[in-house]
Design a protein around this motif. Sequence first.
Motif, PDB file in Angstrom:
ATOM      1  N   SER A  55       0.862  -1.219  -0.226  1.00 28.28           N
ATOM      2  CA  SER A  55      -0.124  -0.069  -0.147  1.00 28.28           C
ATOM      3  C   SER A  55       0.896   1.242   0.018  1.00 28.28           C
ATOM      4  N   SER A 113       2.096   1.890  -2.597  1.00 27.53           N
ATOM      5  CA  SER A 113       2.017   2.070  -4.268  1.00 27.53           C
ATOM      6  C   SER A 113       2.910   1.397  -4.998  1.00 27.53           C
ATOM      7  N   ARG A 114       3.959   0.729  -4.416  1.00 27.05           N
ATOM      8  CA  ARG A 114       4.946   0.319  -5.027  1.00 27.05           C
ATOM      9  C   ARG A 114       4.820  -1.332  -5.360  1.00 27.05           C
ATOM     10  N   HIS A 165       1.941   2.711 -10.033  1.00 25.31           N
ATOM     11  CA  HIS A 165       0.649   2.891  -9.170  1.00 25.31           C
ATOM     12  C   HIS A 165       0.819   4.090  -8.504  1.00 25.31           C
ATOM     13  N   ASP A 193      -2.054   4.612  -6.201  1.00 25.49           N
ATOM     14  CA  ASP A 193      -2.734   4.171  -4.789  1.00 25.49           C
ATOM     15  C   ASP A 193      -2.071   2.919  -4.437  1.00 25.49           C
ATOM     16  N   SER A 194      -2.738   2.425  -3.448  1.00 24.21           N
ATOM     17  CA  SER A 194      -2.200   1.123  -2.760  1.00 24.21           C
ATOM     18  C   SER A 194      -2.365  -0.008  -3.776  1.00 24.21           C
ATOM     19  N   TYR A 223      -3.057  -3.797  -4.368  1.00 27.76           N
ATOM     20  CA  TYR A 223      -3.374  -4.788  -3.494  1.00 27.76           C
ATOM     21  C   TYR A 223      -3.401  -6.108  -3.941  1.00 27.76           C
ATOM     22  N   TYR A 281      -5.558   0.237  -6.036  1.00 24.95           N
ATOM     23  CA  TYR A 281      -7.128   0.470  -5.279  1.00 24.95           C
ATOM     24  C   TYR A 281      -7.964   1.349  -6.390  1.00 24.95           C
TER      25      TYR A 281
END
Lengths: 795, 373
Positions: free
Chosen positions: B279, B281-282, B332, B334-335, B337, B354
């Motif tokens: 989360s 974002s990586r 990304h 955002d997180s 997942y 996300y």
Amino acid sequence: MAEVEAAGTGAGGSPEASGSGSGSGWRRPHGPLQRYYGPPAAETAEAVPDPADINGPHFDPEVFLTKVRSECSLGQLLAREAALGREIRALDSDMQTLLYENYNKFISATGEHPAVGTQASGRDWGGPRHQASDSFFSDTIRKMKVDFRRMEAEMDDLAANMAAISTSSARVQALLRKLQSLVEVPGRLRRWAAPGADPARALHCHARARAVLRHYRHLPSFRAIEDESHAIMADLARRLRARLRDDTLDPKELTECVEMLLQLEEPPEELCEEFLSHAGARLEAELAALEAELPPADASGTAATPPPASDILDFVDRGSSTFVGNLCLLAASYRSLFEGRPGAGDGRLEAFAATLTTRYFELLERRLALERGLGDTSLLVRALDRFHRRLRALLELLPAAGAEAGATLVARAARERVDRYLWALQTFFLGCLGDVRQALAAPRPPGKEGPGLPDLLATLASSVLGQLKAVLAYVQLFTAKDVAFASLPYFKGEFCMEAVREGLVVAFVRWLCRTARGFADGPAERGAPAAPPALLLLLARLCLDYEATTISYILTLTDEQFPPEDTGPAVTPGPALCAEARGAAQRLLDHYVQVQGAAVAQMLRKSVETRDWLGTVEPRNVRAVMKRVVEDITAIDVQVGQLFEEGVRRAQSSDSSRRAFSVYSSSRAPGRYAPSYTPSAPMDTHLLSNIQKLFSERIDIFSPVEFNKVSVLTGIIKISLKTLLECVRLRTLGRFGLQQVQVDGHYLQLYLWRFAADERVVQGLLDEVAASAAHRCLDPVPMEHSVVELICERG
Amino acid sequence: ARALTPQTAETDAIRFLVGTQSLRYDNQIHIIDFDDENNIINKNVLLHQVGEIWHISTSPADKGVLATCYNKTSDSKVMTCAAVWRMPKELESGSHESPDDSSSNAQTLELLCHLDNTAHGNMACVMWEPMGDGKKIISLADNNILLWDLQESSAKAVLSSSAALEGKGQLKFTSGRWSPHHNCTQIATANDTTVRGWDTRSMRQIYCIENAHGQLVRDLDFNPNKQYYLASCGDDCKVKFWDTRNVTEPVKTLEEHSHWVWNVRYNHSHDQLILTGSSDSRVILSNMVSISSEPLGHMVDDDELSDQEDQHQEDKIKEPLQDSVIATYEEHEDSVYAVEWSSADPWLFASLSYDGRLVINRVPRALKYHILL
């Protein structure tokens, strides 16, 4: 007169001939003289000249003495000697009588003719009438004069002869005395060599007699004496040897004993063997006595050893005075006894001593190993010093007796002590930490502040530093000027550098950093009780202080007290240590942030996960957990503020009026600062417009923090809010759920922004929370902003 | 969107399935086809109207069969259910229609069966028996492990056995994986900070890694080539590698992410390649050579190499790759997942964040050749 003439006729004889004939003739001195002065031709014809005839003209004293000695028994010799002495004395007196007699005759003769002289002198002027008588007189006188001259010469000869005789007689006497003593030798030997008597005198006696006896051993009587004395001496030697094996002999007696045996011409090789073995046994016994004091060496080493009966100094003292002293004595006497003898110089003593000293070193080492505690270092130093001095004395005698080993032993002991100090320092530090933990954990009576973190830090730092200094002072004893071994090259160079600087100071600092790091790395997540966050913070500050000042101070202090050699091995530079300390501080602070952040995050996560967001009622209040979060973060702020500086906030892009609020004075008494922020300040529109930009700016949640309060707090807040965000995303919310999140978010923003370095971070995260909540909401109808503010204000 | 899976049974085309999460609109399953040669992405949409998709998995035997865990909202109650679906035949092996109007001609899934969880609670995930015939699935529901037999061409799911995790507090499985080793008799589950291993025959716990992570464990994966090796990731930002025979200490720990790690995946063929999504974002691709099944790299037949290559090869052998991060993908915003390797191309993987962005990436060419050569 006639005799005078007779004497005169015999004046041509051998001048040295003198004395009277042997036998009974000496009572009539004239007789022998007569014979002596008699016509030599007749005598020559009568007999072959006998050089042994003491009265003969061809007397040769040497021959005579040899003859007498070889022919006569001792008793006879003695008698003969006495007789000769008497004879000589009689001769002497006879001679004197004769001389005076003749002289008187001469004087009276000259007195009968008082005119003769004068007339004779005046006759040259007188007349020739007295020619005849004159000539008679002058003839007579001339003749007399010649006679007298002869007589004088005779007398001289006589005297010379007398002297020779008396000398020879003295020699004879001495000789006889010697013989006498020779005869007595066996008896004396027996007497002295008897057990308990004085064997030294026997030896002395034997030594004197031996040469003679050996020389004359072809004579049966002498051989008898020799054999007898040999037997006695052999017996003595046997007894001495037996004595040599006797354990109760003290070194001096031993030395004497061996010395005597050596004089008895016992084989020195064997003797030195025996000597060493006996001395060895003795020294072994001493070592054993020393060893008896040591607890039995058990391989496991786990058994609790009782404290040694005596202190180390005592032990070393005894060891030195008995063992080393005796070894010195032994070496010295060995040297004096066997020096230059065959079979003694082949390093046997050295090997012997080396073995023993090795044993001794072993014992000493074991004893030193018992010095586990820190006891009195000065005592140890003194003990080692004494040991070293004695050892040096020994080494002067025996260069091969393990100089290396001794020096190594001292060095090792010193090193060990240093290690022990390191250990003690570490223990001390751990103890201090324990105290700190306790102080932190101790329940504080309400209203009464416990000792603040700065106090604890100061106490910890100063006591550790003090302890370190004390240890350095102790260790310095090893290099004191009055300590003999301090002049060893090891203690000058290596000890200072490797043992003290590297092994003690650097190692301790390293260990401290490692230990501190350990609190961050190790147990936090697996089992062991985690360190309280305050301790982490404290240690972080401690490490930071070390990096800033303490390390360089300690190193300077060490280098002053233990001046390093220029050529010494490379040492750990201060900056490397500082870097290590800084690394540890960073790690600790990061960990602090994570721990605290996780604590807050956990609280938030549980609160989100356990709530039924769909069926919740319309929010009337800020949820309690949010208040709790704010409280916690405030407490953390106070905690961090005690130890770390404020730090720099990012300058706000616009609205300077808000910045006024953000100035938080750390000088305010902790706990007393009430929220001074009035939430009536309107939301900055420009800031809102920046939010979009902020989204693109990546926020690292668990990222390294700087060493200031703001950075630490920002880190914690970031972690907490990100957790809130992720948790909300996992839920499905109803309308009132969304509104509750809205209220909570606003509340958090009101109270958290001033802790963060950049309030936009807080703002951004909270906006994201709100957006996510809206996205996860079934019926996204947000609450009126004014209502939200109202609720928050009320809370 | 959180749900992403490769089409496990497909070995030729690179195809991923993505489930959407939307509370207010009909949810969809997007079938993403990636044409490697032309670098074109094709998308087909299947409607999944029963609810937002939290987890999706595909049958290893039948390309058209998949299982989803979805949220069913009713009367201010949210229930996570699971069902097995069949996609329309023509989409099974992908279609190359124009993607422009894909949303308009969305087709619906054919429901094969429900996994009845009324007695067991919310479904966290559904696992297919790896390498199996698509007849056995396991689902995790709250604190229960449920083993289902799919009968009558998956039209009926029969609960064959189950196990419940007992303990104080509310225990909830967060995720699980079915081990491809030991004849597929083991699974691993995660609940809170603990990782547990189970034997599917006896449904008993066989090992337990207490406090595997400082905080919640988010995901697990088995090393496809080393039977005792297991990777886990969690909220403490760490990825840990375990040897399940020694549960006291991780073999290795990675700390590259700056926030929770949601997903960890071993490459199916080259188990040194580890993919993690977080989360923060990586997406991070790591090369864990030292604990892989090929710690020394491939043995190379020298004869096949020309001199130049030979030289090159020797250079590389001289410096074996260390455990390292190969690449960090920051596409990304955002997180992230979910991350998954393609089942068809071992050098390709997809990640989902996300905000619904799906990113397909390749293992860097240099590394690929280094591993292959």
